[in-house]
Design a protein around this motif. Sequence first.
Motif, PDB file in Angstrom:
ATOM      1  N   CYS A   1       0.868  -1.181   0.000  1.00 49.47           N
ATOM      2  CA  CYS A   1       0.000   0.000   0.000  1.00 49.47           C
ATOM      3  C   CYS A   1       0.898   1.222   0.000  1.00 49.47           C
ATOM      4  O   CYS A   1       2.000   1.201   0.561  1.00 49.47           O
ATOM      5  CB  CYS A   1      -0.954   0.015   1.194  1.00 49.47           C
ATOM      6  N   GLY A   2       0.448   2.288  -0.648  1.00 45.46           N
ATOM      7  CA  GLY A   2       1.291   3.472  -0.753  1.00 45.46           C
ATOM      8  C   GLY A   2       0.535   4.657  -1.309  1.00 45.46           C
ATOM      9  O   GLY A   2      -0.704   4.720  -1.262  1.00 45.46           O
ATOM     10  N   PHE A   3       1.319   5.590  -1.867  1.00 40.96           N
ATOM     11  CA  PHE A   3       0.781   6.862  -2.351  1.00 40.96           C
ATOM     12  C   PHE A   3       0.899   6.933  -3.873  1.00 40.96           C
ATOM     13  O   PHE A   3       1.716   6.241  -4.492  1.00 40.96           O
ATOM     14  CB  PHE A   3       1.527   8.038  -1.726  1.00 40.96           C
ATOM     15  N   SER A   4       0.085   7.780  -4.423  1.00 42.00           N
ATOM     16  CA  SER A   4       0.112   8.054  -5.856  1.00 42.00           C
ATOM     17  C   SER A   4       0.844   9.365  -6.095  1.00 42.00           C
ATOM     18  O   SER A   4       0.570  10.374  -5.422  1.00 42.00           O
ATOM     19  CB  SER A   4      -1.309   8.122  -6.419  1.00 42.00           C
ATOM     20  N   LYS A   5       1.776   9.358  -7.033  1.00 43.67           N
ATOM     21  CA  LYS A   5       2.560  10.565  -7.299  1.00 43.67           C
ATOM     22  C   LYS A   5       1.759  11.603  -8.060  1.00 43.67           C
ATOM     23  O   LYS A   5       1.967  12.803  -7.903  1.00 43.67           O
ATOM     24  CB  LYS A   5       3.813  10.180  -8.088  1.00 43.67           C
ATOM     25  N   ARG A   6       0.823  11.158  -8.878  1.00 47.27           N
ATOM     26  CA  ARG A   6       0.058  12.098  -9.685  1.00 47.27           C
ATOM     27  C   ARG A   6      -0.903  12.898  -8.828  1.00 47.27           C
ATOM     28  O   ARG A   6      -0.987  14.109  -8.931  1.00 47.27           O
ATOM     29  CB  ARG A   6      -0.698  11.337 -10.769  1.00 47.27           C
ATOM     30  N   MET A   7      -1.623  12.247  -7.935  1.00 51.63           N
ATOM     31  CA  MET A   7      -2.600  12.937  -7.100  1.00 51.63           C
ATOM     32  C   MET A   7      -2.013  13.369  -5.763  1.00 51.63           C
ATOM     33  O   MET A   7      -2.554  14.265  -5.115  1.00 51.63           O
ATOM     34  CB  MET A   7      -3.803  12.024  -6.857  1.00 51.63           C
ATOM     35  N   GLY A   8      -0.930  12.714  -5.319  1.00 47.77           N
ATOM     36  CA  GLY A   8      -0.363  13.056  -4.026  1.00 47.77           C
ATOM     37  C   GLY A   8      -1.181  12.552  -2.859  1.00 47.77           C
ATOM     38  O   GLY A   8      -1.043  13.056  -1.745  1.00 47.77           O
ATOM     39  N   THR A   9      -2.058  11.576  -3.113  1.00 44.11           N
ATOM     40  CA  THR A   9      -2.912  11.037  -2.060  1.00 44.11           C
ATOM     41  C   THR A   9      -2.654   9.540  -1.940  1.00 44.11           C
ATOM     42  O   THR A   9      -1.918   8.928  -2.722  1.00 44.11           O
ATOM     43  CB  THR A   9      -4.391  11.285  -2.384  1.00 44.11           C
ATOM     44  N   VAL A  10      -3.315   8.941  -0.956  1.00 44.15           N
ATOM     45  CA  VAL A  10      -3.168   7.509  -0.722  1.00 44.15           C
ATOM     46  C   VAL A  10      -3.955   6.742  -1.773  1.00 44.15           C
ATOM     47  O   VAL A  10      -5.105   7.082  -2.087  1.00 44.15           O
ATOM     48  CB  VAL A  10      -3.661   7.143   0.698  1.00 44.15           C
TER      49      VAL A  10
END
Length: 538
Positions: A243-252
């Motif tokens: 599980c992690g973060f999305s670089k495009r949206m900056g959210t989980v």
Amino acid sequence: MEFTPVYSTALPDDDLQVGLGEMVEDGITSAEGIEPGFEGLFDTANMEFVELRSVLADGGDRFGVSSVAFDLQEELLWMGNQGGHMTSYYGLDLQKHTSFQVHPECHEVRQILSIGCGVLCLTGNLLQCNARTGLAIFKYNDEQIMMDMQTMILTQPTNLLMGGMQPKMAELDLTTVRVIREFDSTEPDCAILRLSNRFVCAGSTAGKVSLLDPKTMKKEHVLETHTGQLSDFDVSGNLLITCGFSKRMGTVDRFLKQYDLRMMRMVQLIPVPIDPMLLRFMSTYTTRMAVVSQTGQFSLIEPDSGSTPSFVYQVNTHGALMNFDMSQTCQALAFGDNSGVLHLFGGNNEDLTYNPFSNETEFAAAVEPLPPIDIDDLMTPLSTIPMPHTQEKHLSDWPSHLCRKIYRKAPLIDTDILRSMKVVQFIGYAPNSRVRLRNQVAYRFDRGVKGRQRKRSVPESPLGRGDDPFLLVPKRYRRVEMRYSKLGVDDFDFKHYNKTPFPGLEPHLPNTYCNVILQPLFVSSLTCLKPEAKANAE
């Protein structure tokens, strides 16, 4: 209950979170007073976990809980806070067991690991092993290796692998407390370490998971998990879920990624109803796992089933959840938040335990209470109550000007010993004169005061010259021998020795030595009676 039960995922996520927050603030814990259609959200009969206990950890008013871990040998729950302090809690009631400071400069505790002899605690620049009673076993703080450590894992029963926000990783031998080998990390940092059947999995903050060979620590494969940072991952058999973060949206990312280590590729995306930040596999099940969000929600999912989880549990926290851990039996969950509160969730079964076969926990010996002494008691000595150790002066300490130290002088050696002594080198040998026993020294009654005469060896008897001068028993207490004449008993004057109207008891026979004691006791008891009782006794 201090937690909000489950809600269905059939509703939109935003509406669910808003409704859930209002229910928690209003203190709703049952289906009473809920609008029609929402009664199923509070069906506590189908819930697997309930909140058992919540306590404010040591230092919780100043520091948040940075690490929690269940003990693998005993029924203990370990907690480390952001001030470098560790505390263990016993049982389901979270009874405090031990508490001690790990880092002198109050650096946060980043990970806790239970081993056979005690518990390992890792900070940024210090690794310390403590017994479960709190005593420190060893410390390791090499400045060239321990720069900014973050995680650790046991590769062998006595080998510990450490990594952190630094380019180097190290493997430590716990028996000798020495580094076995150092090697460069495949990524700029190492935030998470997990062990699988074939690899050592190292996760970095860049969203990559490196699969290392346990023997050579060389990189075998790299999994590109998330475009942003990696939050957490876990391994069970050939499955690896992240599980992690999305670089495009900056959210989980609202989904988990499942990888098959046999094919080295992602097999499916698992949607979850919460923002996943932490996850753990439940070892008692095949692929079931617990997913936790930072807002205090957690859910139990089964990736292979393909169905969306239908229940979400809410932890009654006043801050963000920092970490959590699961017991070996998968019957207890522990959560720590940044407000310094420790939460314990458990199953509904009565025989809930942390481990399948736990060892007995050692507790401190109970202090025995001292017997009470009455204020008017003049017979009990004060020495029955021990004095505490203190640096202050006691009442019995006399001032120095009123005290004088006097040492006993050694007696002179007998002239017979000196006469028969033979000197070999600087040691003198003499036969024992048999005057005294071994290590026995006579007291010096003569203080040696000038002008004082010595006591005579034969003292004068106060009873007369005719008496034995060495007889110390006074005459009135000596044994009286009754010598009869030809007239017998009538010729002996008993009134000279017995002035009472009672007959005396003769102590001549061997077994009548108590007669002389019984007679005064009987007479003295009669004198204490009233006249009526005395007359009846006569």
